[in-house]
Scaffold this motif. Structure first.
Motif, PDB file in Angstrom:
ATOM      1  N   GLY A 482       0.959  -1.118  -0.657  1.00  0.00           N
ATOM      2  CA  GLY A 482      -0.045  -0.228  -0.190  1.00  0.00           C
ATOM      3  C   GLY A 482       1.186   0.896   0.071  1.00  0.00           C
ATOM      4  N   ARG A 483       2.222   1.771   0.074  1.00  0.00           N
ATOM      5  CA  ARG A 483       2.915   2.380  -0.090  1.00  0.00           C
ATOM      6  C   ARG A 483       3.304   3.100  -2.034  1.00  0.00           C
ATOM      7  N   LEU A 484       2.174   3.761  -1.483  1.00  0.00           N
ATOM      8  CA  LEU A 484       1.845   5.437  -3.189  1.00  0.00           C
ATOM      9  C   LEU A 484       3.494   5.563  -3.155  1.00  0.00           C
ATOM     10  N   LEU A 485       3.759   5.151  -4.130  1.00  0.00           N
ATOM     11  CA  LEU A 485       5.032   6.026  -4.956  1.00  0.00           C
ATOM     12  C   LEU A 485       4.957   6.896  -6.331  1.00  0.00           C
ATOM     13  N   TYR A 486       3.619   7.070  -6.706  1.00  0.00           N
ATOM     14  CA  TYR A 486       3.251   7.882  -7.615  1.00  0.00           C
ATOM     15  C   TYR A 486       2.022   8.257  -7.806  1.00  0.00           C
ATOM     16  N   ASN A 487       1.153   9.728  -7.238  1.00  0.00           N
ATOM     17  CA  ASN A 487       0.260  10.022  -7.977  1.00  0.00           C
ATOM     18  C   ASN A 487       0.320  10.831  -9.126  1.00  0.00           C
ATOM     19  N   ARG A 488      -1.148  10.727 -10.122  1.00  0.00           N
ATOM     20  CA  ARG A 488      -0.786  11.920 -11.003  1.00  0.00           C
ATOM     21  C   ARG A 488      -1.521  13.542 -10.324  1.00  0.00           C
ATOM     22  N   GLU A 489      -0.883  13.997 -10.635  1.00  0.00           N
ATOM     23  CA  GLU A 489      -1.521  15.390 -10.579  1.00  0.00           C
ATOM     24  C   GLU A 489      -2.018  16.344 -11.709  1.00  0.00           C
ATOM     25  N   ALA A 490      -3.247  17.305 -11.127  1.00  0.00           N
ATOM     26  CA  ALA A 490      -3.157  17.671 -12.847  1.00  0.00           C
ATOM     27  C   ALA A 490      -1.923  18.849 -13.365  1.00  0.00           C
ATOM     28  N   ASN A 491      -2.279  18.878 -14.810  1.00  0.00           N
ATOM     29  CA  ASN A 491      -1.160  19.469 -15.457  1.00  0.00           C
ATOM     30  C   ASN A 491      -1.734  20.933 -15.195  1.00  0.00           C
ATOM     31  N   GLU A 492      -0.320  22.224 -15.246  1.00  0.00           N
ATOM     32  CA  GLU A 492      -0.479  23.390 -15.080  1.00  0.00           C
ATOM     33  C   GLU A 492      -1.298  24.229 -16.512  1.00  0.00           C
ATOM     34  N   ASN A 493      -2.434  23.825 -16.393  1.00  0.00           N
ATOM     35  CA  ASN A 493      -2.995  24.538 -17.616  1.00  0.00           C
ATOM     36  C   ASN A 493      -2.232  25.492 -18.773  1.00  0.00           C
ATOM     37  N   ARG A 494      -2.254  25.530 -19.960  1.00  0.00           N
ATOM     38  CA  ARG A 494      -1.790  25.835 -20.586  1.00  0.00           C
ATOM     39  C   ARG A 494      -2.954  26.547 -22.023  1.00  0.00           C
ATOM     40  N   VAL A 495      -2.554  27.720 -22.323  1.00  0.00           N
ATOM     41  CA  VAL A 495      -3.533  27.797 -22.822  1.00  0.00           C
ATOM     42  C   VAL A 495      -2.763  28.040 -24.785  1.00  0.00           C
ATOM     43  N   LEU A 496      -3.686  27.435 -24.783  1.00  0.00           N
ATOM     44  CA  LEU A 496      -3.235  27.302 -26.292  1.00  0.00           C
ATOM     45  C   LEU A 496      -3.428  28.000 -27.391  1.00  0.00           C
ATOM     46  N   VAL A 497      -5.108  28.547 -27.988  1.00  0.00           N
ATOM     47  CA  VAL A 497      -5.698  30.132 -27.882  1.00  0.00           C
ATOM     48  C   VAL A 497      -6.474  30.315 -27.202  1.00  0.00           C
ATOM     49  N   ALA A 498      -7.073  31.693 -28.026  1.00  0.00           N
ATOM     50  CA  ALA A 498      -8.520  32.209 -26.682  1.00  0.00           C
ATOM     51  C   ALA A 498      -9.661  31.571 -26.609  1.00  0.00           C
ATOM     52  N   PRO A 499     -10.306  31.909 -25.919  1.00  0.00           N
ATOM     53  CA  PRO A 499     -11.398  30.720 -25.685  1.00  0.00           C
ATOM     54  C   PRO A 499     -12.274  30.687 -26.984  1.00  0.00           C
ATOM     55  N   TRP A 500     -12.694  32.423 -27.352  1.00  0.00           N
ATOM     56  CA  TRP A 500     -13.312  32.681 -28.598  1.00  0.00           C
ATOM     57  C   TRP A 500     -13.291  31.479 -29.428  1.00  0.00           C
ATOM     58  N   VAL A 501     -11.846  31.550 -29.595  1.00  0.00           N
ATOM     59  CA  VAL A 501     -10.890  31.095 -30.780  1.00  0.00           C
ATOM     60  C   VAL A 501     -11.188  29.490 -31.416  1.00  0.00           C
ATOM     61  N   ALA A 502     -11.165  28.731 -29.598  1.00  0.00           N
ATOM     62  CA  ALA A 502     -11.974  27.892 -29.475  1.00  0.00           C
ATOM     63  C   ALA A 502     -13.286  27.761 -29.483  1.00  0.00           C
ATOM     64  N   ALA A 503     -13.851  28.420 -29.324  1.00  0.00           N
ATOM     65  CA  ALA A 503     -15.442  28.235 -29.312  1.00  0.00           C
ATOM     66  C   ALA A 503     -15.744  28.574 -30.614  1.00  0.00           C
ATOM     67  N   GLU A 504     -15.508  29.211 -32.003  1.00  0.00           N
ATOM     68  CA  GLU A 504     -15.516  28.980 -33.225  1.00  0.00           C
ATOM     69  C   GLU A 504     -15.514  28.058 -34.001  1.00  0.00           C
ATOM     70  N   MET A 505     -13.975  27.183 -33.478  1.00  0.00           N
ATOM     71  CA  MET A 505     -13.858  26.150 -33.957  1.00  0.00           C
ATOM     72  C   MET A 505     -14.857  25.352 -34.269  1.00  0.00           C
ATOM     73  N   THR A 506     -15.295  24.796 -32.422  1.00  0.00           N
ATOM     74  CA  THR A 506     -15.909  23.796 -32.374  1.00  0.00           C
ATOM     75  C   THR A 506     -18.409  24.275 -32.534  1.00  0.00           C
ATOM     76  N   ASP A 507     -17.661  25.691 -32.759  1.00  0.00           N
ATOM     77  CA  ASP A 507     -19.368  26.242 -34.106  1.00  0.00           C
ATOM     78  C   ASP A 507     -18.987  24.904 -35.483  1.00  0.00           C
ATOM     79  N   LEU A 508     -17.555  25.788 -35.872  1.00  0.00           N
ATOM     80  CA  LEU A 508     -17.650  24.839 -37.259  1.00  0.00           C
ATOM     81  C   LEU A 508     -17.387  23.538 -37.124  1.00  0.00           C
TER      82      LEU A 508
END
Length: 710
Positions: A482-508
């Motif tokens: 039961g000894r914990l050797l590794y536990n994944r932690e959430a990665n730091e959020n890295r913005v690739l494009v602005a939210p409105w660009v992603a929203a318009e791409m989702t629209d397409l």
């Protein structure tokens, strides 16, 4: 008379010499045993089984075992925790005089010699449980006289050093029972699905019968042979008084239920991909470990069935499914792991066709173009390259939304020419494409090879509002205690494009499924995605997302030969449909957020955003522009907000030379500016320079750069 005296004296001398030799042999044996006993480790040291190799169990998200690699160890059971029937069964079949001999059984040795003399072959072993333990821990299985002497010496030393109960405990916890299992607890969990402390009499007899020939009698190899051997163990237990005849008659080994072995087919594509990652996550290489993964066994089965059902004859297929945080829920690398271990989901590099237009339109939207902007679908000639549409016709003026939904190639080509093909390549690399991306004009139609898992990752990042998603398969790693050797932690959020660009791409992307080439992927809830088909129908792609789950599908032949009728909107889209219909069934229906407020500089452009900056101090109270001395500036002399002329619809307000604007005046944010603003600072691959004019062959398909039309 003299002859009789001589014979007697010779006999006497013989016994004297024989006695002396025997005494000397016993002395030597005693010294050897004493030395061996003094060098034996402490009992607690012998309980460590790391010398047998590291045991690795990979578990699915629900805790079930996907695969066990290396030796398998269960819980160490003390003598009192081992069921009496298990102890009795082992003694009866392996060493019935275990409690009375000193580690070596003279009667057993004599019987073995008798069989050897009568048959000319060694058919009956004379090794006791103690000798087997000595061989398993300290020696090899090499059959030599010298090794047998060493085995006997060590067995005698073990009997001096440890009690009978300790020796039996060591033996039952270390001996190999087949199926990769060392110790009775591992064997019980492998064959029956529960610990050895819960063994029934019938189960104990099967396990006890395995020691003689684990590979021959293992239930995972031959269940009938294992049950037949159990009947021999029951008879031995009766003959040696361990159980009554009535108790033996009440056991039918044929009715003992065996646990099915874990499936070793498509799951292995995932475990082969995840296993090497352990080297970068943990340092432990000896203690047994449990690796908890993200794989959903149910979805894995559905994915496997979807690929095998829809892949055309002679074609291979691959599928990757990522949750919103990048957790891999299913991975299929081919139609059959047994026949081909090549993982086409993570290793194969194939042309993506029009699914690559994701990056073309992301660059267009980031540059200021809108889904409602219009362009003209018409013949295009770029350095001798003349792309055609799959319909072989032209629609004239169309919106970007319609152009994307219909996968119109000429519009993508015009966008690439306008923004610069290196801009598109930069966008692909920004979203995680690591393979070489060319900057030939045909690249906008998907002529550069990519991996399925990376394309799926890119679409998942769009689904994540423009924030990077990194695929992962390992959640945590723990030791057997039961000894914990590794536990994944959430990665730091890295913005690739602005939210409105992603929203318009989702629209397409949503439009492409609702009204375009991806209609076969509809599942009765919002879906966004894109098809891809390469030249001569060599590859078919569909990548899309719904309800937080992003799934990519590829189909084609390993030898890249054409497959009649294969298109991204046919078999791949249908496989996506079959998988996602089940995968999203228990997830809430999510509407896409395709309307995201734009930043103020886009909604309310001021003078500084639209042209040369204006000093407030040079504006008179009446609103007139004045010079430094306060004199009115004639209208014709005022600085023009758009030196290059008023921008056309869809063109950005910024001008060349401003921060974040390309020098070609397209208004697309360059990579260095994004890296600075987003604090990335990651090293980027230098863009591939475009070829000189006229260097593109008349038929780009000849050098693999010309993809299909859809």
């Amino acid at each position: 008379m003299a002859t009789i005296i001589t014979a007697r004296s010779r006999t006497k001398r013989f016994f004297i010499w024989a006695g002396a030799i025997l005494a000397f042999a016993l002395l030597v044996l005693g010294i050897a045993v004493g030395i061996a006993e003094s060098q034996l480790p402490d009992y607690d040291q012998l309980k460590r089984r790391g010398d047998l190799g590291q045991m690795i169990r990979m578990r699915a998200a629900d805790g079930s075992v996907l695969i066990s690699l290396g030796p398998t160890f269960g819980r160490w059971l003390t003598y009192d925790e081992i069921p009496p029937t298990m102890r009795a069964a082992m003694i009866a079949v392996e060493d019935k005089r275990f409690r009375s001999h000193p580690g070596v059984d003279p009667i057993g040795i004599a019987r073995s010699l008798q069989v050897r003399v009568s048959t000319g072959k060694w058919k009956q072993g004379g090794s006791t449980i103690t000798q087997q333990l000595a061989r398993n821990i300290f020696l090899t299985n090499k059959r030599t006289f010298g090794r047998k002497i060493q085995e006997a010496v060590l067995a005698l030393a073990l009997e001096i050093k440890y009690s009978k109960n300790q020796i039996l405990e060591l033996y039952l916890n270390r001996v190999y029972f087949g199926g990769g299992s060392y110790g009775i607890d591992a064997a019980a969990r492998t064959f029956y699905g529960h610990g050895a402390d819960q063994l029934s009499l019938g189960e104990a007899t099967i396990i006890a019968g395995l020691v003689k020939a684990p590979s021959n009698y293992s239930p995972t190899a031959d269940a009938e042979a294992a049950r037949g051997r159990a009947a021999v163990v029951l008879k031995a237990m009766v003959n040696n008084g361990f159980i009554s005849r009535e108790a033996a008659d009440g056991v039918d080994p044929a009715t003992v239920k065996l646990q099915a072995a874990p499936r070793q087919n498509s799951v292995r594509y995932f475990t082969d991909w995840a296993m090497p990652q352990l080297d970068t996550l943990i340092d432990e290489t000896h203690d047994p470990i449990d690796v908890w993964t993200t794989l959903d066994p149910k979805l894995q089965g559905v994915a496997d069935a979807a690929i095998n059902k829809n892949a055309p004859g002679g074609a291979q297929g691959a599928l990757v499914s990522l949750d919103r945080d990048g957790a891999v829920r299913a991975m299929v690398g081919g139609r059959d792991y047994v026949s081909s271990i090549y993982n086409r989901a993570t290793q194969a590099e194939r042309q993506p066709g029009s699914s690559f237009k994701l990056f073309v339109y992301l660059a267009a939207l980031e540059s200021g173009m809108k889904p409602t902007d219009t362009m003209v679908d018409q013949p295009v000639d770029i350095q001798g390259w003349k792309p055609r549409n799959s319909t072989r016709g032209y629609l004239g003026q169309v919106t970007l939304r319609e152009a994307f939904s219909r996968s119109i190639n000429t519009i993508s080509a015009q966008i690439g020419a306008k923004l610069g093909f290196s801009t598109i390549a930069d966008m692909a690399r920004r979203f995680g494409i690591t393979s070489e991306i060319s900057t030939y004009p045909s690249m906008v139609l998907g002529s550069s090879n990519v991996r399925l898992i990376e394309m799926t990752k890119a679409f998942a990042s769009v689904n994540n509002h423009g924030i990077a998603v990194s695929p992962y398969g390992i959640r945590k790693v723990v030791t057997a205690d039961g000894r914990l050797l590794y536990n994944r932690e959430a990665n730091e959020n890295r913005v690739l494009v602005a939210p409105w660009v992603a929203a318009e791409m989702t629209d397409l992307l949503q439009s492409a499924v609702l009204t375009g080439t991806g209609s076969a992927a509809q599942i009765g809830r919002p879906v966004a995605g894109k098809t891809g088909t390469t030249s001569s129908n060599k590859d078919g792609w569909f990548v899309g997302f719904s309800s937080g789950l992003t799934t990519g599908v590829w189909m084609g032949r390993d030898d890249a030969r054409p497959i009649p009728g294969l298109q991204g909107g046919t078999a791949p889209a249908r496989a996506f449909h079959d998988y996602m219909l089940v995968a999203t069934a228990n997830r809430p229906v999510e509407q896409f957020d395709t309307v995201v407020p734009m930043p103020d500089w886009q909604l309310e452009p001021d003078e500084e955003a639209m042209g040369a900056p204006i000093d407030d101090n040079l504006i008179a109270p009446e609103g007139q522009m004045v010079d430094a001395d306060g004199n009115p500036i004639p209208t014709g002399d005022r600085p023009a907000p758009f030196p290059g002329g008023m921008p056309q619809p869809g063109q950005p307000a910024q001008q060349p030379g401003q921060p974040g604007v390309r020098s070609d005046g397209t208004g697309s944010a360059n990579q260095d500016f994004l890296d600075e603003v987003l604090k990335r600072g990651a090293q980027r691959r230098p863009p591939t320079p475009p070829p000189p004019a006229g260097s593109v062959p008349a038929d780009p398909a000849q050098d693999g750069r010309q993809p299909a039309q859809q």
